[in-house]
Write an enzyme that holds these catalytic residues in place. Structure first.
Site, PDB file in Angstrom:
ATOM      1  N   LYS A  69     -11.620  -0.553   8.802  1.00 42.98           N
ATOM      2  CA  LYS A  69     -12.017  -1.269   7.709  1.00 42.98           C
ATOM      3  C   LYS A  69     -12.937  -2.317   8.401  1.00 42.98           C
ATOM      4  O   LYS A  69     -14.129  -2.210   8.717  1.00 42.98           O
ATOM      5  CB  LYS A  69     -10.761  -1.947   7.149  1.00 42.98           C
ATOM      6  CG  LYS A  69     -10.245  -0.531   6.501  1.00 42.98           C
ATOM      7  CD  LYS A  69      -8.677  -1.138   5.803  1.00 42.98           C
ATOM      8  CE  LYS A  69      -8.099   0.194   5.228  1.00 42.98           C
ATOM      9  NZ  LYS A  69      -6.588   0.124   4.710  1.00 42.98           N
ATOM     10  N   ARG A  71     -12.920  -4.326  -6.582  1.00 42.14           N
ATOM     11  CA  ARG A  71     -12.460  -4.605  -5.318  1.00 42.14           C
ATOM     12  C   ARG A  71     -13.798  -5.226  -4.566  1.00 42.14           C
ATOM     13  O   ARG A  71     -14.700  -4.280  -4.301  1.00 42.14           O
ATOM     14  CB  ARG A  71     -11.610  -4.034  -4.468  1.00 42.14           C
ATOM     15  CG  ARG A  71     -10.340  -4.912  -4.125  1.00 42.14           C
ATOM     16  CD  ARG A  71      -9.443  -3.914  -3.248  1.00 42.14           C
ATOM     17  NE  ARG A  71     -10.279  -2.703  -2.617  1.00 42.14           N
ATOM     18  CZ  ARG A  71      -9.546  -1.906  -1.816  1.00 42.14           C
ATOM     19  NH1 ARG A  71      -8.364  -2.351  -1.222  1.00 42.14           N
ATOM     20  NH2 ARG A  71     -10.019  -0.978  -1.245  1.00 42.14           N
ATOM     21  N   PHE A 110       0.792  -1.301   0.101  1.00 45.12           N
ATOM     22  CA  PHE A 110      -0.137   0.045  -0.032  1.00 45.12           C
ATOM     23  C   PHE A 110       0.953   1.188  -0.039  1.00 45.12           C
ATOM     24  O   PHE A 110       1.925   1.302   0.551  1.00 45.12           O
ATOM     25  CB  PHE A 110      -0.893  -0.056   1.272  1.00 45.12           C
ATOM     26  CG  PHE A 110      -1.922   0.962   1.450  1.00 45.12           C
ATOM     27  CD1 PHE A 110      -3.077   0.851   0.644  1.00 45.12           C
ATOM     28  CD2 PHE A 110      -1.844   2.056   2.404  1.00 45.12           C
ATOM     29  CE1 PHE A 110      -4.344   1.644   0.796  1.00 45.12           C
ATOM     30  CE2 PHE A 110      -2.826   2.953   2.409  1.00 45.12           C
ATOM     31  CZ  PHE A 110      -4.023   2.759   1.563  1.00 45.12           C
TER      32      PHE A 110
END
Ligand SMILES: *Cc1c(COP(=O)(O)O)cnc(C)c1O
Length: 426
Positions: free
Chosen positions: A233, A386, A128
């Site tokens: 998340k 995604r 990332f």
């Protein structure tokens, strides 16, 4: 596609799902909304609303500063000890503070300022942005001749053992990797990679952002040195909620955070003119820790403790495997292909679906004036849709609907009415 039989199969999988009632903890105001982006921003847990209301109205509104002695001051440690259970760490090895980026910065500096002759940091090209930028920034700041080496991916999905074996050598001070890759969902063998790093005298930092709350993690079993991870998340802590930091117990005293903030002092309310580090994980704090987002996270952690990580992982694997079999059967002929590992042991809780029109297909899925459903996955350049599976609130029926909608959008070329303009966030 035989849409009816697909829906029936999914419905029977839902009926057998031991976590099927948990979606009621995540109420939706729009029953036509299907949310597959829990790997970017988790849904709001209903109980968090009530907890937040108490924190705002009663604790902040009435208790005011007294509330610090009634739970706020110890919140970073208490939340850390609850997250520790999800990641196989001791309750005194995790603390909640700052962002992932800042926690990475602290540990990178802590390790590299004392790395002796070793000059290399190893990461991979699938990692990332922030993880790589922080490493580059710390190397630049310290100016001691360190360098970052990125392992290459042959297939854009995985990193081979050969890459690991050759990149991690005796010149390596730190190996810094995401346990689950944000784009492909590739998952490393944490124990093996940590062992390899240690065998070459390197330390090991794991970024758990796409793993915590989605796959079981056992940092102690792997003997990992450091870990960071975010809580907005899969952990549903809310936008910008505070991240967590793990430092293995025997390393806590030896290393130092470069940010000597007052929350890290041994006696913060003495307001001494000289800093003296606190014991244990509190010395890795910097300044004030956000209390509101921590309260939302507490409600979410209650739900995780009820559901159990083993049940969550089992359902996650069933969901991603079900979707991949649907891709194989119905979507391949329409130009889709999987950008994620085929074997479940190497896969986190999302699937990257590749298509040359990925971006416009994504727009069609999200557009609530197109079709019967509003489906929210996310898009990652250049060609990935995604799809994040959050076992606490996603269902197999939702996966069947997504499959049918993807087929409908491509077969009818419905994506053609959208342009390729991106917003600020994709
Ligand atoms: C989401 C994510 C981050 C976020 O970092 P912040 O500093 O908390 O914004 C970092 N690393 C990875 C791998 C991520 O997925």
């Amino acid at each position: 596609m035989k849409k009816e039989s697909l829906m029936e199969m999914a419905a029977s999988m839902d009926a057998n799902d031991p976590l099927r009632t948990y979606s009621s903890f995540f109420p939706k105001s729009d029953s036509r909304l299907i949310y597959f982006d829990g790997n970017s921003l988790g849904m709001l847990p209903g109980p968090a609303l009530r907890n937040l209301q108490d924190v705002v109205e009663r604790q902040w509104g009435q208790r005011l500063i007294r509330a610090y002695n009634e739970g706020w001051w110890m919140k970073p440690s208490h939340l850390g000890s609850r997250i520790a259970k999800l990641i196989g760490a001791g309750s005194d090895e995790v603390i909640v503070c700052d962002s992932v980026s800042v926690n990475m910065f602290k540990m990178l500096v802590a390790v590299l300022r004392n790395s002796g002759e070793k000059r290399k940091v190893v990461s991979d090209e699938l990692n990332f942005g922030t993880d790589l930028y922080i490493i580059q920034g710390v190397i630049d700041l310290l100016d001691k001749g360190h360098r970052l080496e990125l392992m290459k991916s042959d297939d854009g999905i995985t990193i081979s053992n050969h890459e690991l074996e050759t990149a991690i050598d005796n010149d390596t001070a730190l190996v810094s990797l995401s346990y689950v890759s944000f784009r492909s969902a590739f998952m490393y063998d944490m124990t093996k990679v940590t062992e390899l790093a240690h065998s070459r005298g390197a330390m090991m930092l794991w970024d758990l952002c796409h793993a915590v709350g989605a796959v079981p993690v056992d940092l102690n079993k792997a003997n990992a040195d450091f870990a960071v991870g975010c809580t907005y998340k899969y952990l549903n802590g809310g936008p910008g909620s505070t991240s967590f930091l793990y430092v293995r117990r025997d390393l806590q005293e030896r290393l130092f955070s470069p940010i000597w903030g007052w929350w890290a002092d041994a006696d913060p309310f003495s307001f001494n003119t000289e800093f003296r580090p606190a014991e244990g994980m509190r010395k890795y704090l910097s300044g004030s820790v956000p209390i509101l987002s921590g309260s939302a996270m507490e409600s979410s952690l209650d739900i995780f403790e009820m559901a159990g990580m083993d049940n969550i992982r089992k359902k996650s694997v069933e969901m991603s495997s079900f979707f991949l079999s649907m891709v194989d059967k119905y979507l391949k002929p329409l130009g889709f292909r999987s950008g994620s590992p085929a074997v479940p042991e190497k896969r986190g809780s999302h699937v990257s679906l590749k298509h040359k029109e990925a971006f416009r297909i994504c727009k069609a899925l999200i557009d609530d004036s197109e079709g019967d459903w509003t489906i929210i996955p996310d898009y990652r350049a250049p060609d990935n849709i995604r799809v994040g599976f959050a076992p606490l609130y996603n269902s197999f029926s939702e996966i069947a609907i997504l499959t049918a909608e993807l087929a409908r959008i491509v077969e009818g070329r419905l994506y053609e009415k959208y342009d390729n303009e991106t917003g600020e966030v994709t």
